[in-house]
Design an enzyme around this catalytic site. Sequence first.
Site, mmCIF file in Angstrom:
data_model
loop_
_atom_site.group_PDB
_atom_site.id
_atom_site.type_symbol
_atom_site.label_atom_id
_atom_site.label_comp_id
_atom_site.label_asym_id
_atom_site.label_seq_id
_atom_site.Cartn_x
_atom_site.Cartn_y
_atom_site.Cartn_z
ATOM 1 N N THR A 123 0.810 -1.213 0.000
ATOM 2 C CA THR A 123 0.000 0.000 0.000
ATOM 3 C C THR A 123 0.844 1.265 0.000
ATOM 4 O OG1 THR A 123 -1.570 1.298 1.331
ATOM 5 C CG2 THR A 123 -0.130 -0.178 2.514
ATOM 6 N N TYR A 147 -2.188 0.457 9.859
ATOM 7 C CA TYR A 147 -2.368 -0.230 8.576
ATOM 8 C C TYR A 147 -1.097 -0.160 7.743
ATOM 9 C CZ TYR A 147 -3.862 -0.927 3.741
ATOM 10 O OH TYR A 147 -3.959 -1.355 2.444
#
Length: 337
Positions: A123, A147
Amino acid sequence: MDENGKVPVLVTGGAGYIGSHAVLALRDAAWSVAVIDNLSTGFAFAIPEGVPLYEGDIADADLLARIFREQGTKAIMHFAGSIVVPESVENPLKYYDNNTVKSRALIEAAVKGGVDHFIFSSTAATYGVPEVEAVTEDTPKEPINPYGWSKLMTERMLADASAAHGFNFCALRYFNVAGADPDGRTGQSTAGATHLIKVACEAATGKRDHVAVFGTDFDTRDGTGVRDYIHVSDLAAAHVLALEALIEQPKCSLTMNCGYGRGFSVLEVLDAVDRVTNQTIVRRMEPRRAGDPGQLISDPSRIRATLPWQPRFADLDIIVSHALQWERRLAEMRGDG
């Protein structure tokens, strides 16, 4: 490996949004593919007929060993994980377990099972709040939420395990994934999804009465967050090309950004939805969410130089129209539209 240089692939999270598009891309290109998914956020209907589905957890070593034996698995595309940034701030241990600890178990099983190639769904959140307008793969990795850290830790594990055990890997750092399969075979189906274009399409089809705009005071052209949106089918195509590159160069591992290299603000995205639907979505201004940077735009130079990747859907209105098409199809499937 078959006569065309293709190997059996296991897709983790293959019943989910991006994973199901990768399964389609693999099948369309005649790869042998199987799926493991615990169906906590994925849907069995997203998996094409004839693709084996193993319902279970990626940390289940015995199940993985059985899959590898039955399918002859030589490559893994790893999508399984949790992806909601604000939730990761509220519940970090869930993310370190689901995204990091379980990825470690999967990597260990892959090493024991003789898997040669590993493609990881990473990501742009690994970059945190970059000080450059467009981030390259060498931009400092300073995540601002669990995250991002959970994904960066998995990248590190892959690099170290690859060096020690001889498999190669590709970490693809996604920017904002949106849209749906142009042929309407799958799309973003998760209830309560937080992706902006998904939320906006739900509002456009009457499933929501407004769209919340989280943050209007960012240092951007209109004060709302700016993101680089990539069509999910272009992203899936990049995975297949990355796998081909790993097979062709078994000693080489790769880390690449996946984006188009241009950004749109939240308000610009909502304008696009209004344009495509010829209606006006109600917008409700809200405070910033925890863990959200003001701007994230990719520099995709490396992936374009490394892979013969030619995006087919690099247009915001096309991305929106495909997402909207899927939202209407989903409403029909669920009997609420």
